[in-house]
Design an enzyme around this catalytic site. Structure first.
Site, PDB file in Angstrom:
ATOM      1  N   ASP A  70      33.114 103.620  83.043  1.00 25.12           N
ATOM      2  CA  ASP A  70      32.775 104.947  83.546  1.00 25.12           C
ATOM      3  C   ASP A  70      33.456 105.936  82.618  1.00 25.12           C
ATOM      4  O   ASP A  70      34.616 105.747  82.247  1.00 25.12           O
ATOM      5  CB  ASP A  70      33.259 105.142  84.989  1.00 25.12           C
ATOM      6  CG  ASP A  70      32.596 106.361  85.608  1.00 25.12           C
ATOM      7  OD1 ASP A  70      31.348 106.458  85.546  1.00 25.12           O
ATOM      8  OD2 ASP A  70      33.298 107.238  86.139  1.00 25.12           O
ATOM      9  N   GLY A 154      24.879 113.270  74.560  1.00 28.43           N
ATOM     10  CA  GLY A 154      25.601 114.042  75.574  1.00 28.43           C
ATOM     11  C   GLY A 154      26.364 115.240  75.027  1.00 28.43           C
ATOM     12  O   GLY A 154      25.802 116.119  74.368  1.00 28.43           O
ATOM     13  N   TYR A 155      27.663 115.250  75.275  1.00 29.02           N
ATOM     14  CA  TYR A 155      28.499 116.397  74.906  1.00 29.02           C
ATOM     15  C   TYR A 155      29.029 116.312  73.468  1.00 29.02           C
ATOM     16  O   TYR A 155      29.809 117.167  73.050  1.00 29.02           O
ATOM     17  CB  TYR A 155      29.682 116.504  75.888  1.00 29.02           C
ATOM     18  CG  TYR A 155      29.241 116.706  77.332  1.00 29.02           C
ATOM     19  CD1 TYR A 155      28.735 117.932  77.761  1.00 29.02           C
ATOM     20  CD2 TYR A 155      29.321 115.669  78.269  1.00 29.02           C
ATOM     21  CE1 TYR A 155      28.327 118.125  79.079  1.00 29.02           C
ATOM     22  CE2 TYR A 155      28.913 115.851  79.591  1.00 29.02           C
ATOM     23  CZ  TYR A 155      28.418 117.081  79.989  1.00 29.02           C
ATOM     24  OH  TYR A 155      28.019 117.271  81.290  1.00 29.02           O
ATOM     25  N   LYS A 176      32.658 106.756  64.767  1.00 30.94           N
ATOM     26  CA  LYS A 176      32.974 107.163  66.144  1.00 30.94           C
ATOM     27  C   LYS A 176      33.584 105.987  66.922  1.00 30.94           C
ATOM     28  O   LYS A 176      34.563 106.163  67.641  1.00 30.94           O
ATOM     29  CB  LYS A 176      31.712 107.700  66.839  1.00 30.94           C
ATOM     30  CG  LYS A 176      32.021 108.309  68.198  1.00 30.94           C
ATOM     31  CD  LYS A 176      30.783 108.837  68.904  1.00 30.94           C
ATOM     32  CE  LYS A 176      31.046 108.927  70.403  1.00 30.94           C
ATOM     33  NZ  LYS A 176      29.852 109.135  71.202  1.00 30.94           N
ATOM     34  N   HIS A 181      36.941 107.020  72.794  1.00 32.93           N
ATOM     35  CA  HIS A 181      37.432 106.583  74.100  1.00 32.93           C
ATOM     36  C   HIS A 181      36.853 105.210  74.466  1.00 32.93           C
ATOM     37  O   HIS A 181      37.578 104.317  74.876  1.00 32.93           O
ATOM     38  CB  HIS A 181      37.064 107.644  75.141  1.00 32.93           C
ATOM     39  CG  HIS A 181      35.627 108.110  75.095  1.00 32.93           C
ATOM     40  ND1 HIS A 181      35.008 108.441  73.916  1.00 32.93           N
ATOM     41  CD2 HIS A 181      34.678 108.241  76.054  1.00 32.93           C
ATOM     42  CE1 HIS A 181      33.756 108.785  74.164  1.00 32.93           C
ATOM     43  NE2 HIS A 181      33.520 108.673  75.450  1.00 32.93           N
TER      44      HIS A 181
HETATM   45  P1  IMP Z   1      28.575 107.274  82.603  1.00 32.12           P
HETATM   46  O1  IMP Z   1      27.390 106.569  82.052  1.00 32.12           O
HETATM   47  O2  IMP Z   1      28.622 107.390  84.067  1.00 32.12           O
HETATM   48  O3  IMP Z   1      29.848 106.736  82.023  1.00 32.12           O
HETATM   49  O4  IMP Z   1      28.371 108.780  82.145  1.00 32.12           O
HETATM   50  C1  IMP Z   1      29.173 109.363  81.256  1.00 32.12           C
HETATM   51  C2  IMP Z   1      28.702 110.769  80.885  1.00 32.12           C
HETATM   52  O5  IMP Z   1      29.794 111.388  80.220  1.00 32.12           O
HETATM   53  C3  IMP Z   1      27.558 110.760  79.900  1.00 32.12           C
HETATM   54  O6  IMP Z   1      26.327 110.924  80.522  1.00 32.12           O
HETATM   55  C4  IMP Z   1      27.890 111.949  79.011  1.00 32.12           C
HETATM   56  O7  IMP Z   1      27.482 113.140  79.620  1.00 32.12           O
HETATM   57  C5  IMP Z   1      29.399 111.959  79.013  1.00 32.12           C
HETATM   58  N1  IMP Z   1      29.930 111.145  77.890  1.00 32.12           N
HETATM   59  C6  IMP Z   1      30.637 109.988  77.993  1.00 32.12           C
HETATM   60  N2  IMP Z   1      30.944 109.506  76.773  1.00 32.12           N
HETATM   61  C7  IMP Z   1      30.416 110.376  75.888  1.00 32.12           C
HETATM   62  C8  IMP Z   1      30.382 110.403  74.457  1.00 32.12           C
HETATM   63  O8  IMP Z   1      30.892 109.518  73.745  1.00 32.12           O
HETATM   64  N3  IMP Z   1      29.745 111.456  73.912  1.00 32.12           N
HETATM   65  C9  IMP Z   1      29.167 112.435  74.639  1.00 32.12           C
HETATM   66  N4  IMP Z   1      29.135 112.449  75.966  1.00 32.12           N
HETATM   67  C10 IMP Z   1      29.773 111.426  76.595  1.00 32.12           C
END
Ligand code: IMP
Length: 194
Positions: A70, A154-155, A176, A181
């Site tokens: 997550d 994403g961001y 990257k 992270h």
């Molecule tokens: P998850 O799939 O619930 O972990 O959603 C994580 C959300 O956080 C993604 O949809 C992105 O909006 C943001 N996010 C997480 N990791 C990244 C990254 O490496 N780059 C850009 N956005 C990220």
């Protein structure tokens, strides 16, 4: 060969995950590869809890070792928003062009030193004997003043990395992965799986 299920439906993430876990002597399957359809409610209050909920649930369903992650973006000036709501911020279907523009607007007039932010990724490993191990990886940066770069997702285009002089959307996937992270968390959980 050991089998490990990674609880994600995101093919982009699977590619990254397979690359990082390649040297483990294990077959890494996505939910789809494993033929699992699950609609898990992520109602935890931290990245760790959400990762644990997903990993534990799929492990119970399959009896295999299951990994789940997550992740999200924490902006210090906005009290760590969007945080665990990063994917849902302004609505799941809202484009990142709009989400990114909104965050930049909310930081209007905020000086560099107060624009600090980090990407966070928690990865949980659930084992058939009921134990769960959880690790966290972070990548520190600052929120930029405009979108830059075409890579990533994403961001990434607004996440400026001062020591690289570019955003994480301007790094190649290999670059990257080395500092991200998710890369850090996956390498840490790998040590727990050996
Ligand atoms: P998850 O799939 O619930 O972990 O959603 C994580 C959300 O956080 C993604 O949809 C992105 O909006 C943001 N996010 C997480 N990791 C990244 C990254 O490496 N780059 C850009 N956005 C990220």
């Amino acid at each position: 060969m050991k089998k490990i299920i990674f609880a994600t439906g995101n093919q982009g993430k699977m590619k990254e995950i397979r690359e990082i876990l390649a040297d483990l002597d294990a077959e890494v399957l996505s939910l789809k590869d494993a033929g699992i359809q699950a609609d898990i409610v992520e109602d935890g209050t931290s990245f760790e809890e959400n990762a644990q909920i997903k990993a534990r649930e799929i492990c119970k369903m399959t009896g295999e070792i299951v990994l789940a992650d997550d992740s999200g973006l924490e902006i210090d000036y906005l009290n760590k928003e969007p945080g665990i709501y990063s994917a849902r911020y302004m609505g799941e279907d809202t484009s990142y062009r709009i989400k990114n523009a909104n965050l930049i607007e909310r930081l209007e007039g905020v000086p560099d030193e107060q624009r600090t932010a980090r990407f966070v990724c928690a990865v949980a490993a659930a084992f058939p004997d009921g134990t769960v191990k959880t690790v966290r990886g972070t990548m520190e940066g600052r929120i930029g003043y405009e979108e830059r770069g075409e890579n990533g997702f994403g961001y990434d285009p607004i996440f400026y990395l001062p020591e690289y002089g570019c955003t994480s959307a301007q790094l190649s996937m290999e670059e990257k992965n080395k500092i991200s992270h998710r890369g850090k968390a996956l390498r840490a959980i790998k040590d727990e799986l050996r």
